[in-house]
Design a protein around this motif. Structure first.
Motif, PDB file in Angstrom:
ATOM      1  N   PRO A 116      38.167  21.752 109.633  1.00  0.00           N
ATOM      2  CA  PRO A 116      38.777  21.925 108.308  1.00  0.00           C
ATOM      3  C   PRO A 116      40.093  22.686 108.354  1.00  0.00           C
ATOM      4  O   PRO A 116      41.024  22.365 107.600  1.00  0.00           O
ATOM      5  CB  PRO A 116      37.706  22.700 107.522  1.00  0.00           C
ATOM      6  CG  PRO A 116      36.421  22.365 108.193  1.00  0.00           C
ATOM      7  CD  PRO A 116      36.762  22.219 109.660  1.00  0.00           C
ATOM      8  N   ARG A 119      42.874  20.298 109.357  1.00  0.00           N
ATOM      9  CA  ARG A 119      43.238  19.400 108.251  1.00  0.00           C
ATOM     10  C   ARG A 119      44.050  20.148 107.203  1.00  0.00           C
ATOM     11  O   ARG A 119      45.023  19.610 106.653  1.00  0.00           O
ATOM     12  CB  ARG A 119      41.980  18.787 107.627  1.00  0.00           C
ATOM     13  CG  ARG A 119      41.181  17.918 108.584  1.00  0.00           C
ATOM     14  CD  ARG A 119      40.208  17.009 107.851  1.00  0.00           C
ATOM     15  NE  ARG A 119      39.198  17.730 107.085  1.00  0.00           N
ATOM     16  CZ  ARG A 119      38.023  18.113 107.554  1.00  0.00           C
ATOM     17  NH1 ARG A 119      37.699  17.882 108.838  1.00  0.00           N
ATOM     18  NH2 ARG A 119      37.148  18.728 106.770  1.00  0.00           N
ATOM     19  N   GLN A 120      43.678  21.398 106.933  1.00  0.00           N
ATOM     20  CA  GLN A 120      44.411  22.183 105.947  1.00  0.00           C
ATOM     21  C   GLN A 120      45.836  22.450 106.409  1.00  0.00           C
ATOM     22  O   GLN A 120      46.785  22.393 105.605  1.00  0.00           O
ATOM     23  CB  GLN A 120      43.679  23.510 105.693  1.00  0.00           C
ATOM     24  CG  GLN A 120      44.182  24.268 104.477  1.00  0.00           C
ATOM     25  CD  GLN A 120      44.020  23.492 103.183  1.00  0.00           C
ATOM     26  OE1 GLN A 120      43.014  22.826 102.969  1.00  0.00           O
ATOM     27  NE2 GLN A 120      45.030  23.560 102.327  1.00  0.00           N
ATOM     28  N   MET A 123      48.061  19.381 106.015  1.00  0.00           N
ATOM     29  CA  MET A 123      48.407  19.069 104.630  1.00  0.00           C
ATOM     30  C   MET A 123      49.838  19.477 104.304  1.00  0.00           C
ATOM     31  O   MET A 123      50.470  18.936 103.392  1.00  0.00           O
ATOM     32  CB  MET A 123      47.452  19.794 103.667  1.00  0.00           C
ATOM     33  CG  MET A 123      46.033  19.291 103.671  1.00  0.00           C
ATOM     34  SD  MET A 123      45.856  17.676 102.890  1.00  0.00           S
ATOM     35  CE  MET A 123      44.103  17.375 103.179  1.00  0.00           C
ATOM     36  N   LYS A 160      38.934  10.452 107.631  1.00  0.00           N
ATOM     37  CA  LYS A 160      38.701   9.926 106.284  1.00  0.00           C
ATOM     38  C   LYS A 160      38.883  11.017 105.237  1.00  0.00           C
ATOM     39  O   LYS A 160      39.510  10.794 104.186  1.00  0.00           O
ATOM     40  CB  LYS A 160      37.298   9.332 106.188  1.00  0.00           C
ATOM     41  CG  LYS A 160      37.081   8.071 107.010  1.00  0.00           C
ATOM     42  CD  LYS A 160      35.632   7.604 106.901  1.00  0.00           C
ATOM     43  CE  LYS A 160      35.354   6.376 107.747  1.00  0.00           C
ATOM     44  NZ  LYS A 160      33.924   5.964 107.672  1.00  0.00           N
ATOM     45  N   ALA A 161      38.356  12.199 105.515  1.00  0.00           N
ATOM     46  CA  ALA A 161      38.477  13.306 104.571  1.00  0.00           C
ATOM     47  C   ALA A 161      39.938  13.717 104.392  1.00  0.00           C
ATOM     48  O   ALA A 161      40.393  13.989 103.271  1.00  0.00           O
ATOM     49  CB  ALA A 161      37.644  14.496 105.048  1.00  0.00           C
ATOM     50  N   PHE A 162      40.669  13.766 105.495  1.00  0.00           N
ATOM     51  CA  PHE A 162      42.085  14.129 105.418  1.00  0.00           C
ATOM     52  C   PHE A 162      42.861  13.101 104.603  1.00  0.00           C
ATOM     53  O   PHE A 162      43.660  13.450 103.727  1.00  0.00           O
ATOM     54  CB  PHE A 162      42.671  14.250 106.823  1.00  0.00           C
ATOM     55  CG  PHE A 162      44.133  14.587 106.834  1.00  0.00           C
ATOM     56  CD1 PHE A 162      44.563  15.880 106.556  1.00  0.00           C
ATOM     57  CD2 PHE A 162      45.078  13.622 107.127  1.00  0.00           C
ATOM     58  CE1 PHE A 162      45.919  16.193 106.553  1.00  0.00           C
ATOM     59  CE2 PHE A 162      46.433  13.924 107.136  1.00  0.00           C
ATOM     60  CZ  PHE A 162      46.852  15.217 106.844  1.00  0.00           C
ATOM     61  N   LYS A 164      41.905  11.154 102.334  1.00  0.00           N
ATOM     62  CA  LYS A 164      41.546  11.168 100.920  1.00  0.00           C
ATOM     63  C   LYS A 164      42.355  12.189 100.129  1.00  0.00           C
ATOM     64  O   LYS A 164      42.759  11.939  98.981  1.00  0.00           O
ATOM     65  CB  LYS A 164      40.046  11.464 100.785  1.00  0.00           C
ATOM     66  CG  LYS A 164      39.546  11.483  99.345  1.00  0.00           C
ATOM     67  CD  LYS A 164      38.058  11.781  99.302  1.00  0.00           C
ATOM     68  CE  LYS A 164      37.551  11.847  97.857  1.00  0.00           C
ATOM     69  NZ  LYS A 164      36.102  12.156  97.799  1.00  0.00           N
ATOM     70  N   ASP A 165      42.640  13.336 100.735  1.00  0.00           N
ATOM     71  CA  ASP A 165      43.293  14.437 100.026  1.00  0.00           C
ATOM     72  C   ASP A 165      44.785  14.586 100.320  1.00  0.00           C
ATOM     73  O   ASP A 165      45.500  15.258  99.564  1.00  0.00           O
ATOM     74  CB  ASP A 165      42.596  15.753 100.366  1.00  0.00           C
ATOM     75  CG  ASP A 165      41.149  15.790  99.885  1.00  0.00           C
ATOM     76  OD1 ASP A 165      40.835  15.102  98.898  1.00  0.00           O
ATOM     77  OD2 ASP A 165      40.332  16.495 100.516  1.00  0.00           O
ATOM     78  N   TYR A 166      45.254  14.003 101.406  1.00  0.00           N
ATOM     79  CA  TYR A 166      46.635  14.228 101.846  1.00  0.00           C
ATOM     80  C   TYR A 166      47.634  13.585 100.890  1.00  0.00           C
ATOM     81  O   TYR A 166      47.486  12.424 100.501  1.00  0.00           O
ATOM     82  CB  TYR A 166      46.796  13.668 103.255  1.00  0.00           C
ATOM     83  CG  TYR A 166      48.150  13.877 103.879  1.00  0.00           C
ATOM     84  CD1 TYR A 166      48.734  15.137 103.929  1.00  0.00           C
ATOM     85  CD2 TYR A 166      48.849  12.807 104.435  1.00  0.00           C
ATOM     86  CE1 TYR A 166      49.974  15.330 104.514  1.00  0.00           C
ATOM     87  CE2 TYR A 166      50.083  12.982 105.035  1.00  0.00           C
ATOM     88  CZ  TYR A 166      50.648  14.247 105.070  1.00  0.00           C
ATOM     89  OH  TYR A 166      51.876  14.428 105.658  1.00  0.00           O
ATOM     90  N   GLN A 167      48.675  14.334 100.549  1.00  0.00           N
ATOM     91  CA  GLN A 167      49.697  13.858  99.606  1.00  0.00           C
ATOM     92  C   GLN A 167      50.964  13.357 100.292  1.00  0.00           C
ATOM     93  O   GLN A 167      51.841  12.804  99.633  1.00  0.00           O
ATOM     94  CB  GLN A 167      50.061  14.990  98.631  1.00  0.00           C
ATOM     95  CG  GLN A 167      48.893  15.469  97.788  1.00  0.00           C
ATOM     96  CD  GLN A 167      48.305  14.367  96.928  1.00  0.00           C
ATOM     97  OE1 GLN A 167      49.018  13.703  96.167  1.00  0.00           O
ATOM     98  NE2 GLN A 167      47.002  14.146  97.060  1.00  0.00           N
TER      99      GLN A 167
END
Length: 310
Positions: A116, A119-120, A123, A160-162, A164-167
């Motif tokens: 996590p 991934r943070q 971002m 997949k999680a990244f 989904k949230d990545y802008q």
């Protein structure tokens, strides 16, 4: 201009234009030992995330480069190892944004996408380029030869999680290797994952430069194009840009510095030397080949040069 330890280039990139590289990891320190790696064998297999070099030193070198006013299109955190092993990656990206307004990209092998905190940190980048070479664990292990602690299913779920949230811009890279991941079944399985991740772009790459394992080969053009069509991606052709640069004024030292992080083929080398005003390029190449730690490798019929000195 003086040569730097962590900031290099700009280097020509078929995706990122003139890319200024920032390498926060010691040479060949990685959580993978990929069979296709253009830098050669992994010297230090590591899954540790730590401040390998002081953050202030990295940013000071960036400041020094920016003072020279050399043009570039992106700043890319990559270099000589897996950049997500740098524990202060988020602060490094923040520092790069604070100093200039060009996009900040990070190239990663995806091996830490299950974490996590990684991934943070990612971002904060404008562009993230993760690798996806396999859709099953045996193929993934055969290609990447990973550190034992890494879990393939966890990486996929992390990607997949990244996504989904990545802008920012997520550009997925698929390195296509003959007899490893180029069969119709393999490509179909990779497509299933690509559809689940939904990246902004997909790039189909092939081992243009000499790989760590000399038996690794690129698929034929039809297979590459078929993969690009199936995955909705862009096949990067076999031609490379020639606009290399170095802060080192001496041509020999400049070439050795470049080849430490980005091997050059003969055509790129000759172009670089001509731009530097070297008249007898053949004599220069003979001198280059005599340098300790300089490997000359013929791959796909083209001679390439890789500096393996630590």
């Amino acid at each position: 201009m003086k040569e730097r330890e962590h900031v290099y280039g700009p280097i020509p990139s078929r995706r990122l234009g003139r890319s200024l590289g920032v390498s926060p990891i010691p040479g060949k320190t990685c959580n993978y030992a990929c069979n296709y790696c253009m830098l050669g064998a992994t010297n230090r297999m590591s899954g540790d995330r730590k401040e390998w070099f002081p953050l202030d030193d990295l940013l000071a070198e960036v400041d020094s480069f920016l003072e020279e006013g050399v043009g570039y299109d992106t700043i890319t955190v990559c270099g000589e190892g897996e950049p997500t092993l740098y524990s202060r990656l988020d602060e490094l990206i923040d520092g790069l944004h604070a100093r200039q307004d060009k996009p900040v990209a990070v190239i990663t092998n995806s091996g830490n996408m299950d974490r996590p905190e990684v991934r943070q940190a990612l971002m904060k980048a404008d562009i993230v380029l993760p690798s996806l070479e396999a859709a099953d664990e045996p193929t993934w292990r055969a290609i990447h030869r990973p550190s034992p602690h890494i879990s393939f299913p966890a990486i996929i779920e992390g990607l997949k999680a990244f996504a989904k949230d990545y802008q920012g811009q997520l550009w997925l890279e698929v390195m296509l290797l003959k007899d490893f991941n180029d069969s119709p079944d393999q490509l179909s399985a990779i497509k299933t994952l690509v559809d689940a991740i939904r990246p902004d772009r997909v790039y189909i790459n092939t081992p243009v430069r000499p790989p760590a394992d000399p038996t690794v080969k690129a698929p034929d053009h039809k297979t590459v194009q078929r993969a690009a069509d199936l995955l909705g991606g862009t096949a990067l052709d076999y031609l490379t840009d020639q606009d290399f640069d170095s802060a080192e004024e001496d041509p020999l030292q400049a070439v050795l510095t470049i080849c430490k992080r980005h091997p050059m083929n003969r055509f790129e080398l000759v172009h670089f030397l001509e731009e530097r005003g070297v008249k007898d390029t053949e004599a220069f190449i003979r001198t280059l080949k005599a340098e300790d730690g300089l490997d000359t490798v013929t791959y796909c019929g083209i001679e390439s040069y890789r500096n393996t000195r630590s």
